[in-house]
Enzyme design. Structure first.
Site: not given
Ligand code: LLP
Length: 432
Positions: A249, A362
């Site tokens: 996150g 489109c």
């Molecule tokens: N761990 C778990 C259990 C997760 O669900 C996620 C992301 C991460 C780690 C990694 O999170 P990060 O460090 O990348 O924030 N598609 C969305 C983001 C969805 C994130 C889903 N889970 C976007 O494009 O912003």
């Protein structure tokens, strides 16, 4: 103009990535093109390892959340850098194993792992299942027993912390499809059940509070709650939780005003929070795991497009259309995500034109960014969009039967093809 770490402008006024001219990349590999600065990815891995890895004298682990960008080249980089890997589907697991990623360093996530996926992961002897629900727990026990194995697990917990509001204690977080709720006692009950299963070894607790987070308070609050749950699990089951996983996150820079914090900043606050709780309950400190995805690859990537038609609607706006769009980057269409773009062959010129960058699908919502400032653009110019390293390639689709772009890595000043561009034949490969 806004310049990102790892990007520069050369004597021709062209944007460079890892020291390589983006115009040459566009020429050599075509557009649209995902370009990743491998040196930057490795630097990001190291900065997490050097901070979280040091937790309590080396009791920290960094797990790369491969949903952000999963391909064989990226799995190899994560393996070489000594990271663990978070996979969330059989396909991500398969890619990692094909890349030779050590299976014992793989964590398998997901709120609805299929029986086939569970069997595949057990047979592959992955390191840890992050168990989401009781059905999964039961299935793991019976499958592991059948195979004569022990499934090492963590429990996915909803700690009631929502990083996307300032009301961190919202009970609304119970309304999430992921994991066991903390405040209802569901998580503790799941731990008690896991303790009774002979082929399941409860090693850890896991939570993930959101994505693209800049604040530290939600992480600290989650750490406190999860450490307290560790103490309760110990009291009720006698099990000492060895590993606390606080998920990913960590936010990155998409636009000038974004101010990401260095990982050590989070680490110290989180370590303090866990330390206090463990001292209070007289518990040994657990290993700490974090799972950054975006923060490992996001700012290491750009997308290169060729600009096509430019449509000026007097008094309304100017659309600059590119040869890609929501197929290779659905994030603006989905989340109205911020991005910064630059005309790569005019990178040293002032960005004083306000335009809307549109894709070629489109669909009116096929936009990359609205009302953003770029240099004076003409058809044939190359447009670079920054910070597309995470959740672009991995979320791409073939909408409108547009082949997905190639992905190039630039390593020590030289590019290499990591993922081939899809062809029209690829598009009909499975059509009968
Ligand atoms: N761990 C778990 C259990 C997760 O669900 C996620 C992301 C991460 C780690 C990694 O999170 P990060 O460090 O990348 O924030 N598609 C969305 C983001 C969805 C994130 C889903 N889970 C976007 O494009 O912003």
């Amino acid at each position: 103009m806004l310049l990102y770490d790892g990007f520069d402008i050369n004597e021709n006024g062209h944007l460079t990535v890892g020291g390589y001219d983006t115009l040459a990349l566009a020429e050599e590999f075509g557009t649209p093109l995902y370009v990743m600065n491998e040196d930057k990815i490795r630097e990001n891995c190291r900065s997490f390892l050097e901070s979280f890895g040091r937790y309590n004298g080396g009791m920290g682990k960094v797990t790369y959340a491969s949903k952000a960008l999963n391909c064989k080249a990226m799995c190899r980089i994560a393996a070489e850098e000594g990271l663990c890997l978070d996979v969330v589907s059989g396909g991500e697991l398969y890619t990692a194993l094909q890349a030779g990623f050590p299976s014992e360093r793989i964590y398998f996530h997901g709120n609805n792992k299929t029986p086939d996926e569970i069997r595949y992961a057990l047979e592959s002897e992955i390191g840890c299942f992050i168990v989401d629900n009781l059905e999964e727990l039961k299935l793991l026990q019976s499958d592991a027993a059948e195979l004569g194995k022990t499934a090492v697990i963590s429990l996915r917990v909803k700690p009631g912390v929502d990083a996307h509001t300032h009301d961190f204690i919202r009970t609304g977080q119970i309304d999430s499809k992921f994991g066991f709720a903390l405040e209802t006692g569901e998580a503790l009950d799941a731990a008690k059940k896991a303790a009774l299963y002979p082929n399941v070894l409860l090693k850890g607790l896991h939570c993930h509070i959101g994505s693209q987070i800049f604040e530290t308070d939600p992480f600290v609050l989650a750490a406190e709650r999860m450490a307290t749950l560790m103490a309760e699990v110990h009291q009720e089951t006698g099990i000492t939780i060895e590993e606390l996983n606080l998920g990913g996150g960590f936010g990155i820079k998409y636009i000038e005003t974004d101010r990401p914090l260095p990982p050590e900043y989070y680490m110290e606050l989180i370590a303090d929070a866990i330390g206090h709780v463990c001292t209070h309950y007289n518990l040994p400190l657990p290993h700490l795991v974090v799972e950054p995805g975006r923060a490992i690859v996001g700012n290491a990537g750009i997308t290169l497009y060729t600009i096509g038609n430019i449509k000026e609607i007097p008094g309304i706006r100017t659309y600059v259309s590119v040869d890609g769009g929501m197929g290779d980057n659905p994030r603006y269409a989905l989340y109205k995500s911020d991005y910064t773009a630059v005309v790569a062959n005019k990178a040293s010129q002032p960005a004083d034109e306000t335009v809307t960058i549109a894709g070629k699908c489109c669909e009116s919502g096929d936009l990359i960014q609205e009302n953003t400032k770029i240099q004076q653009a003409e058809p044939g110019d190359i447009l670079a969009v920054f910070s597309t390293g995470a959740y672009n390639y991995s979320m791409a689709s073939n909408y409108n039967r547009i082949p997905r772009p190639a992905l190039v890595m630039v390593k020590e000043g030289k590019p290499y093809l990591a993922v081939r561009r899809e062809s029209y034949e690829d598009l009909v490969r499975n059509d009968l």
